[in-house]
Design a protein around this motif. Structure first.
Motif, PDB file in Angstrom:
ATOM      1  N   PHE A   6       0.847  -1.192   0.000  1.00  0.00           N
ATOM      2  CA  PHE A   6       0.000   0.000   0.000  1.00  0.00           C
ATOM      3  C   PHE A   6       0.879   1.237   0.000  1.00  0.00           C
ATOM      4  N   GLY A   7       0.302   2.315  -0.518  1.00  0.00           N
ATOM      5  CA  GLY A   7       1.095   3.523  -0.669  1.00  0.00           C
ATOM      6  C   GLY A   7       0.437   4.754  -0.070  1.00  0.00           C
ATOM      7  N   PRO A   8       0.997   5.909  -0.364  1.00  0.00           N
ATOM      8  CA  PRO A   8       0.543   7.161   0.236  1.00  0.00           C
ATOM      9  C   PRO A   8      -0.866   7.588  -0.179  1.00  0.00           C
ATOM     10  N   ILE A   9      -1.424   6.972  -1.204  1.00  0.00           N
ATOM     11  CA  ILE A   9      -2.804   7.292  -1.567  1.00  0.00           C
ATOM     12  C   ILE A   9      -3.735   6.961  -0.406  1.00  0.00           C
ATOM     13  N   MET A  10      -3.385   5.973   0.409  1.00  0.00           N
ATOM     14  CA  MET A  10      -4.197   5.659   1.587  1.00  0.00           C
ATOM     15  C   MET A  10      -4.321   6.890   2.484  1.00  0.00           C
ATOM     16  N   PHE A  11      -3.207   7.579   2.721  1.00  0.00           N
ATOM     17  CA  PHE A  11      -3.242   8.781   3.556  1.00  0.00           C
ATOM     18  C   PHE A  11      -4.104   9.865   2.915  1.00  0.00           C
ATOM     19  N   LYS A  57       6.865   7.240   9.872  1.00  0.00           N
ATOM     20  CA  LYS A  57       7.270   8.610   9.505  1.00  0.00           C
ATOM     21  C   LYS A  57       6.331   9.189   8.454  1.00  0.00           C
ATOM     22  N   ALA A  58       5.941   8.371   7.478  1.00  0.00           N
ATOM     23  CA  ALA A  58       5.027   8.845   6.434  1.00  0.00           C
ATOM     24  C   ALA A  58       3.659   9.175   7.022  1.00  0.00           C
ATOM     25  N   ALA A  73       3.865  12.430   8.885  1.00  0.00           N
ATOM     26  CA  ALA A  73       3.967  13.554   7.958  1.00  0.00           C
ATOM     27  C   ALA A  73       2.632  13.849   7.277  1.00  0.00           C
ATOM     28  N   HIS A  74       1.890  12.815   6.877  1.00  0.00           N
ATOM     29  CA  HIS A  74       0.631  13.009   6.164  1.00  0.00           C
ATOM     30  C   HIS A  74      -0.531  13.376   7.091  1.00  0.00           C
ATOM     31  N   PHE A  75      -0.588  12.790   8.263  1.00  0.00           N
ATOM     32  CA  PHE A  75      -1.726  13.005   9.159  1.00  0.00           C
ATOM     33  C   PHE A  75      -1.536  14.176  10.111  1.00  0.00           C
ATOM     34  N   GLY A  76      -0.326  14.466  10.496  1.00  0.00           N
ATOM     35  CA  GLY A  76      -0.104  15.526  11.479  1.00  0.00           C
ATOM     36  C   GLY A  76      -0.839  15.226  12.769  1.00  0.00           C
ATOM     37  N   ASP A  77      -1.591  16.207  13.263  1.00  0.00           N
ATOM     38  CA  ASP A  77      -2.302  16.011  14.539  1.00  0.00           C
ATOM     39  C   ASP A  77      -3.553  15.146  14.399  1.00  0.00           C
ATOM     40  N   ARG A  78      -3.851  14.691  13.197  1.00  0.00           N
ATOM     41  CA  ARG A  78      -4.950  13.731  13.009  1.00  0.00           C
ATOM     42  C   ARG A  78      -4.531  12.321  13.414  1.00  0.00           C
ATOM     43  N   LEU A  79      -3.240  12.086  13.536  1.00  0.00           N
ATOM     44  CA  LEU A  79      -2.712  10.793  13.948  1.00  0.00           C
ATOM     45  C   LEU A  79      -2.868  10.671  15.454  1.00  0.00           C
ATOM     46  N   ASP A  80      -3.607   9.666  15.874  1.00  0.00           N
ATOM     47  CA  ASP A  80      -3.860   9.446  17.304  1.00  0.00           C
ATOM     48  C   ASP A  80      -2.844   8.489  17.903  1.00  0.00           C
ATOM     49  N   ALA A  81      -2.566   7.380  17.210  1.00  0.00           N
ATOM     50  CA  ALA A  81      -1.685   6.376  17.801  1.00  0.00           C
ATOM     51  C   ALA A  81      -1.228   5.383  16.748  1.00  0.00           C
ATOM     52  N   PHE A  82      -0.180   4.655  17.107  1.00  0.00           N
ATOM     53  CA  PHE A  82       0.254   3.481  16.363  1.00  0.00           C
ATOM     54  C   PHE A  82       0.003   2.271  17.236  1.00  0.00           C
ATOM     55  N   LEU A  83      -0.384   1.159  16.619  1.00  0.00           N
ATOM     56  CA  LEU A  83      -0.533  -0.104  17.331  1.00  0.00           C
ATOM     57  C   LEU A  83       0.535  -1.051  16.829  1.00  0.00           C
ATOM     58  N   VAL A 112      -6.655   9.498   0.844  1.00  0.00           N
ATOM     59  CA  VAL A 112      -8.072   9.134   0.951  1.00  0.00           C
ATOM     60  C   VAL A 112      -8.582   9.369   2.375  1.00  0.00           C
ATOM     61  N   MET A 113      -7.797   8.979   3.362  1.00  0.00           N
ATOM     62  CA  MET A 113      -8.221   9.160   4.750  1.00  0.00           C
ATOM     63  C   MET A 113      -8.351  10.642   5.105  1.00  0.00           C
ATOM     64  N   ASN A 114      -7.408  11.448   4.665  1.00  0.00           N
ATOM     65  CA  ASN A 114      -7.498  12.892   4.920  1.00  0.00           C
ATOM     66  C   ASN A 114      -8.667  13.528   4.176  1.00  0.00           C
ATOM     67  N   ALA A 115      -8.924  13.071   2.952  1.00  0.00           N
ATOM     68  CA  ALA A 115     -10.067  13.593   2.195  1.00  0.00           C
ATOM     69  C   ALA A 115     -11.381  13.222   2.873  1.00  0.00           C
ATOM     70  N   MET A 116     -11.464  12.014   3.419  1.00  0.00           N
ATOM     71  CA  MET A 116     -12.666  11.610   4.138  1.00  0.00           C
ATOM     72  C   MET A 116     -12.855  12.494   5.367  1.00  0.00           C
ATOM     73  N   TYR A 117     -11.794  12.744   6.096  1.00  0.00           N
ATOM     74  CA  TYR A 117     -11.840  13.645   7.254  1.00  0.00           C
ATOM     75  C   TYR A 117     -12.401  14.997   6.822  1.00  0.00           C
ATOM     76  N   ASP A 118     -11.857  15.545   5.745  1.00  0.00           N
ATOM     77  CA  ASP A 118     -12.300  16.863   5.262  1.00  0.00           C
ATOM     78  C   ASP A 118     -13.763  16.857   4.842  1.00  0.00           C
ATOM     79  N   ALA A 119     -14.240  15.724   4.352  1.00  0.00           N
ATOM     80  CA  ALA A 119     -15.615  15.628   3.859  1.00  0.00           C
ATOM     81  C   ALA A 119     -16.637  15.405   4.977  1.00  0.00           C
TER      82      ALA A 119
END
Length: 178
Positions: A121-126, A161-162, A165-175, A128-135
């Protein structure tokens, strides 16, 4: 047959007599003064399996399904805090982040077990997720990081790291691991 039926009736009578009376519990309509809710309303969130994520959220920013936007928006408006979205699952543990991948994801094992489908998977996932957030409204993203091969964390670090960089403060956590 009669003996079995009689034994059943007797057992039910004895167990119901030992069970005690029902306990009625009343909850106040509002919290008592000086107290606060310790479990936020977004505690649970929604978890998505990586290998099917693009079919549910869209393969590109332009193809995000309206039905999914409607669903997520209807959940979000009922919360006082951002909706938590987890992307991971069994397939994430065997998947690889490819920074230059030109599609959302690609399947790497056509014979994979249905409950453990690895993908690239690539950065398009980020995107799409950010676009959904915006929508649809505020979300917090939680991303699974593979620990299937703990001796090689290079791809895990690249993904982390990616995501940051893509989510910024939208990133809550890593599992770590599934």
């Amino acid at each position: 047959m009669f003996f079995a039926f009689s034994w059943l009736i007797l057992s039910l009578a004895i167990s119901s007599s030992l069970a005690g009376k029902p306990l009625n519990v009343a909850f106040p309509d509002t919290l008592p003064a000086g107290s606060h809710n310790v479990v936020d309303d977004n505690f649970i969130g929604i978890s998505w399996e990586l290998s099917s994520f693009d079919t549910l959220w869209g393969k590109t920013v332009e193809t995000i399904p309206h039905a999914m936007q409607n669903y997520l928006h209807n959940v979000i408006i009922r919360l006082s805090k951002p909706l938590r979205i987890r992307v991971g699952g069994n397939g994430m543990d065997g998947s690889t982040y490819v920074p230059n991948l030109k599609s959302f994801l690609e399947f790497t094992d056509p014979n994979a077990y249905f409950n453990d489908v690895p993908v690239n998977f690539g950065p398009i996932m980020f995107d799409v997720m950010n676009a959904m957030y915006d929508a649809v409204g505020p979300m917090q993203f939680i991303l699974g990081l593979s620990m299937r091969h703990p001796e090689d964390t290079s791809n895990v670090v690249t993904l982390a790291k990616a995501a940051e960089a893509h989510f910024g403060d939208r990133l809550d956590a890593f599992l770590l691991g599934n």
